[in-house]
Scaffold this motif. Structure first.
Motif, PDB file in Angstrom:
ATOM      1  N   ASN A  67       0.862  -1.180   0.000  1.00 46.33           N
ATOM      2  CA  ASN A  67       0.000   0.000   0.000  1.00 46.33           C
ATOM      3  C   ASN A  67       0.900   1.233   0.000  1.00 46.33           C
ATOM      4  O   ASN A  67       1.684   1.423   0.926  1.00 46.33           O
ATOM      5  CB  ASN A  67      -0.888  -0.030   1.250  1.00 46.33           C
ATOM      6  N   SER A  68       0.775   2.037  -1.028  1.00 45.34           N
ATOM      7  CA  SER A  68       1.770   3.093  -1.229  1.00 45.34           C
ATOM      8  C   SER A  68       1.746   4.136  -0.126  1.00 45.34           C
ATOM      9  O   SER A  68       2.751   4.776   0.150  1.00 45.34           O
ATOM     10  CB  SER A  68       1.532   3.778  -2.565  1.00 45.34           C
ATOM     11  N   PHE A  69       0.614   4.329   0.536  1.00 45.96           N
ATOM     12  CA  PHE A  69       0.530   5.388   1.538  1.00 45.96           C
ATOM     13  C   PHE A  69       0.986   4.913   2.907  1.00 45.96           C
ATOM     14  O   PHE A  69       1.847   5.511   3.532  1.00 45.96           O
ATOM     15  CB  PHE A  69      -0.904   5.909   1.613  1.00 45.96           C
ATOM     16  N   THR A  70       0.451   3.785   3.365  1.00 46.93           N
ATOM     17  CA  THR A  70       0.765   3.333   4.711  1.00 46.93           C
ATOM     18  C   THR A  70       1.954   2.382   4.743  1.00 46.93           C
ATOM     19  O   THR A  70       2.510   2.118   5.798  1.00 46.93           O
ATOM     20  CB  THR A  70      -0.433   2.590   5.318  1.00 46.93           C
ATOM     21  N   GLY A  71       2.350   1.857   3.575  1.00 45.76           N
ATOM     22  CA  GLY A  71       3.479   0.953   3.539  1.00 45.76           C
ATOM     23  C   GLY A  71       3.155  -0.452   4.021  1.00 45.76           C
ATOM     24  O   GLY A  71       4.057  -1.244   4.267  1.00 45.76           O
ATOM     25  N   GLN A  72       1.880  -0.774   4.193  1.00 47.20           N
ATOM     26  CA  GLN A  72       1.526  -2.132   4.621  1.00 47.20           C
ATOM     27  C   GLN A  72       1.582  -3.089   3.429  1.00 47.20           C
ATOM     28  O   GLN A  72       1.248  -2.717   2.312  1.00 47.20           O
ATOM     29  CB  GLN A  72       0.105  -2.158   5.204  1.00 47.20           C
ATOM     30  N   LEU A 264      18.847  -0.190  -7.106  1.00 46.45           N
ATOM     31  CA  LEU A 264      17.387  -0.171  -7.210  1.00 46.45           C
ATOM     32  C   LEU A 264      16.781  -1.036  -6.123  1.00 46.45           C
ATOM     33  O   LEU A 264      15.787  -0.666  -5.500  1.00 46.45           O
ATOM     34  CB  LEU A 264      16.948  -0.676  -8.594  1.00 46.45           C
ATOM     35  N   ILE A 269      14.035  -1.036  -0.860  1.00 44.72           N
ATOM     36  CA  ILE A 269      13.921  -1.505   0.516  1.00 44.72           C
ATOM     37  C   ILE A 269      14.036  -0.323   1.462  1.00 44.72           C
ATOM     38  O   ILE A 269      13.181  -0.083   2.303  1.00 44.72           O
ATOM     39  CB  ILE A 269      15.015  -2.539   0.839  1.00 44.72           C
ATOM     40  N   GLY A 270      15.108   0.465   1.294  1.00 40.76           N
ATOM     41  CA  GLY A 270      15.404   1.520   2.254  1.00 40.76           C
ATOM     42  C   GLY A 270      14.510   2.730   2.089  1.00 40.76           C
ATOM     43  O   GLY A 270      13.905   3.201   3.039  1.00 40.76           O
ATOM     44  N   ALA A 271      14.410   3.231   0.869  1.00 41.84           N
ATOM     45  CA  ALA A 271      13.701   4.490   0.673  1.00 41.84           C
ATOM     46  C   ALA A 271      12.213   4.275   0.450  1.00 41.84           C
ATOM     47  O   ALA A 271      11.379   4.838   1.134  1.00 41.84           O
ATOM     48  CB  ALA A 271      14.305   5.239  -0.496  1.00 41.84           C
ATOM     49  N   ALA A 272      11.888   3.432  -0.511  1.00 39.28           N
ATOM     50  CA  ALA A 272      10.482   3.319  -0.884  1.00 39.28           C
ATOM     51  C   ALA A 272       9.726   2.337   0.001  1.00 39.28           C
ATOM     52  O   ALA A 272       8.509   2.285  -0.053  1.00 39.28           O
ATOM     53  CB  ALA A 272      10.380   2.891  -2.337  1.00 39.28           C
ATOM     54  N   ASN A 273      10.460   1.537   0.801  1.00 34.67           N
ATOM     55  CA  ASN A 273       9.816   0.547   1.652  1.00 34.67           C
ATOM     56  C   ASN A 273       8.913  -0.373   0.840  1.00 34.67           C
ATOM     57  O   ASN A 273       7.856  -0.766   1.277  1.00 34.67           O
ATOM     58  CB  ASN A 273       9.011   1.232   2.759  1.00 34.67           C
ATOM     59  N   PHE A 277       8.569  -5.166  -4.531  1.00 33.02           N
ATOM     60  CA  PHE A 277       9.186  -4.723  -5.782  1.00 33.02           C
ATOM     61  C   PHE A 277      10.693  -4.974  -5.740  1.00 33.02           C
ATOM     62  O   PHE A 277      11.291  -5.363  -6.743  1.00 33.02           O
ATOM     63  CB  PHE A 277       8.881  -3.243  -6.023  1.00 33.02           C
TER      64      PHE A 277
END
Lengths: 305, 398
Positions: A67-72, A264, A269-273, A277
């Motif tokens: 989920n792009s907003f909450t990162g779940q 990438l 992993i680090g930035a986009a969580n 992907f």
């Protein structure tokens, strides 16, 4: 089999034969497969669970999304990640660039390692040879990060590399060239050692025979030495190729704005969580390496590892 | 902390357990429009310190004197409360969100592009401001804002705010720049020596630039970009990529690059300029005429905090006039505590950094998480959300 225990009895006495250890030992002796299982189960479990298991988890999680907003994590299998990788040209470009870097590093290392290993195995005296082996192994004891950051300083504007090439701005600076240079430096020992081992096993008499038949140095090398050490070179290339393909730290330190597959994966992993992907991206080098290893297996190079 | 109120450990433990069961965390997909953050419980009363506290913070926010012996607001806190401070530096907001999701950390200095994601992800708990005596002295202009409170429930204490600046080497970049065009121009004389912040949120910097230079795009808020506006920002950044030497997120690398001259111009924070100057690099930093992006940071407490009492004591300490003044001067930002202005070494600090100047901060676009519902209030178009920003960022870097 029971004959063994009868023979043993007078020697070991009644207590030894009746002891639980002794009984277990003879039972194991009679059941060879149990022995083998007991011996190999731990390493096999490690290989299957920790090694292949994590690969399987990687593959499965690459089918999830976030989920792009909450990162779940959203645990619904979909091929969206792979679709993005194939649809967006940037991922193809980065993959091609990563393979090109790995190939370049491997070629540079092979070109440096061949004469070096030949000198060590065939020319140097045993005393010098021992020192050379030590000299090649020593850098491996220094931290990877220390070496990479030293190169960052060396390649800096007006740094030692610039100075050697005659002034500020003459060096490669940070970028793709610097990345290849530093990776080639870092992985060189992994190329020299297998080639050295291969040449060491090459009988001198073969080269003498070639000379007796009128073969000059170049001819002897191309017709006798090279064909015999190709498996060693390939063995070394597996190290340099796979290590370069997965690297992301060196390129962050000296690569300027260059991105490789590792970056990438790291960014996702680090930035986009976005672990799924990242997992999908991480399958690219896995498949490249599987393809490479399958090709290499035919050459017999895996015997040299 | 002298006024630590005694609380039975059982109550605290029970509370934590309660907090632990509070919903499974933001399963609802689309944010905004009626989205509720998952239920989380705030601490009811303060107990004794747990002996340590684990923080995630921006570099320069938690200084114990190891960078500069005079810059220290941690040692005194540790001695007064017995809470050993362990800090993990987060280089980007994304990294901070990821770190907080591990549950290993008690509190975080979250910028606006992290705070809402943490709240809606259920990773942070509301804050009981009654337990934070210094909260009453925080500027009203920073309380209960969209990025630190939901429906009037505060999720943290405001730390301070500031703007992202343009740093340049005074010996190379002449005349001194006044506009961001020096980093966006494709024909920049400093080609290959320009730097930019390595995070998707940097797309907003391009949008701020376009607000002035391409008014026909009609960008009202750099975090609310529709397809056309977003594409214009991406194009600008792709053009910028040709003059970039390297992107930075690790600021020690940026300092080294500016010092050696590998980088001569690019985005920065005031604290980086201070450190680079301390390293004898000939640099200056300015706020360009277009305005800039910036931050308004909030200390938030993890929902899974293992040391909640120490974390509350820390939140109270970091907005105390002395500590708040110390951070504000070291990092180069406006303090959040009114009384901090009297405690700064440079008496003009609050004026220089516009601490009470709401008109100034109206030109600074605080980092905010872009979501599908346009933040500027438009309802006829859909805006690009943060995952689109993230993927675009990879494409920009090529």
């Amino acid at each position: 089999m029971s004959a063994v225990s009868t023979v043993d009895r007078p020697v070991g006495g009644a207590t030894a034969a009746g002891g639980p250890v002794r009984r277990l030992a003879s039972w194991l002796h009679r059941h060879g497969w149990v022995r083998l299982t007991a011996l190999l189960s731990a390493p096999m479990a490690w290989l299957v669970v920790a090694y292949l298991g994590s690969l399987a988890v990687l593959l499965i999680s690459s089918l999830w999304t976030v989920n792009s907003f909450t990162g779940q994590l959203v645990r619904e299998p979909t091929l969206d990640n792979f679709r993005t990788i194939f649809a967006e040209p940037v991922y193809r470009n980065v993959a091609v660039r990563s393979v090109a870097v790995a190939v370049a590093v491997t070629i540079i290392d092979a070109l440096i390692a061949l004469p070096m290993a030949f000198f060590m195995a065939k020319v140097a005296s045993p005393r010098v040879r021992a020192w050379l082996v030590i000299a090649i192994l020593t850098p491996l004891w220094a931290s990877y990060l220390v070496k990479a950051y030293s190169w960052r300083v060396m390649l800096a504007n007006g740094g030692p590399v610039d100075w050697l090439l005659g002034g500020a701005g003459n060096g490669p600076g940070y970028g793709l060239t610097a990345t290849i240079l530093v990776l080639a430096y870092l992985w060189l020992p992994y190329m020299i050692l297998p080639i050295y081992a291969g040449l060491d096993r090459l009988p001198n008499s073969l080269m003498e025979a070639s000379a007796d038949l009128g073969g000059r140095g170049g001819r002897t090398f191309s017709s006798i030495v090279l064909p015999m050490i190709v498996p060693s070179v390939i063995a070394g290339s597996i190290f340099t190729f796979s290590l370069s393909l997965g690297d992301y730290i060196t390129v962050q330190i000296v690569g300027g704005k260059t991105q490789l597959i590792g970056n990438l994966v790291y960014a996702n992993i680090g930035a986009a969580n976005n672990l799924p992907f990242a997992a999908a991206l991480a399958t690219i080098p896995v498949f490249i390496m599987i393809g490479y290893l399958v090709a290499v297996r035919r050459s017999g190079a895996l015997d040299e590892l | 902390m002298k006024k630590v109120r005694i609380l039975t450990a059982i109550a605290a433990a029970g509370l934590l357990a309660l907090a632990g069961c509070g919903g499974d965390g933001g399963g609802t997909p689309a944010p905004g429009g009626g989205l509720k953050p998952p239920e989380r419980t705030k601490l009811a009363a303060l107990g004794t310190g747990e002996g340590q506290v684990n923080l995630v913070a921006w570099g320069g926010y938690v200084e114990d004197g190891s960078n500069d012996p005079k810059v220290d607001w941690v040692t005194g806190f540790e001695q007064a409360t017995g809470c050993q401070v362990n800090v993990k530096i987060g280089n980007t907001s994304d990294e901070m969100v990821t770190l907080m999701k591990t549950g290993e950390y008690d509190a975080v200095s979250a910028s606006g592009d992290a705070s809402l994601r943490l709240i809606y992800g259920g990773d942070v708990a509301p804050v009981n401001t009654d337990l934070i005596p210094n909260y009453k002295d925080v500027f009203d202009g920073l309380k209960n804002k969209a990025w630190n409170a939901i429906d009037g429930v505060p999720y943290g204490v405001p730390h301070g705010r500031g703007a992202n600046l343009l740093m340049y080497r005074t010996d190379v970049v002449t005349p001194a720049p006044t506009s961001w065009s020096v980093v966006f121009d494709a024909n920049s004389p400093h080609k290959g020596k320009v730097t930019a912040y390595d995070s998707p949120i940097y797309i907003a910097d391009a949008a701020v630039y376009l607000m002035t230079h391409k008014p026909e795009l009609n960008i009202k808020n750099p975090y609310a970009l529709d397809d056309t506006q977003f594409q214009a920002a991406i194009d600008l950044l792709k053009q910028q990529n040709t003059v970039i030497g390297e992107y930075w997120s690790d600021f020690t690398k940026e300092i080294q690059a500016f010092k050696s001259g590998d980088t001569v111009v690019g985005t920065t924070w005031q604290v980086i300029t201070n450190l680079a100057k301390a390293d004898k690099a000939p640099v200056e930093a300015i706020l360009p005429s277009e305005g800039s992006t910036g931050w308004s940071d909030t200390w938030m407490i993890s929902d899974k905090a293992k040391h909640p009492n120490c974390a509350y004591m820390w939140m109270n300490h970091i907005i105390s006039p002395e500590a708040n003044a110390g951070v504000a001067e070291w990092f180069g930002e406006a303090p959040s505590n009114k009384l901090a202005c009297a405690k700064t070494a440079d008496k003009n600090h609050c004026t220089t950094f516009h601490a009470e100047d709401e008109a100034y901060f109206s030109k600074v676009w605080y980092w905010t998480t872009p979501i599908e519902q346009c933040l500027d209030g438009r309802t006829d178009v859909k805006c690009k959300d943060y995952s689109a920003w993230t993927q675009a960022w990879t494409t920009i870097k090529g």
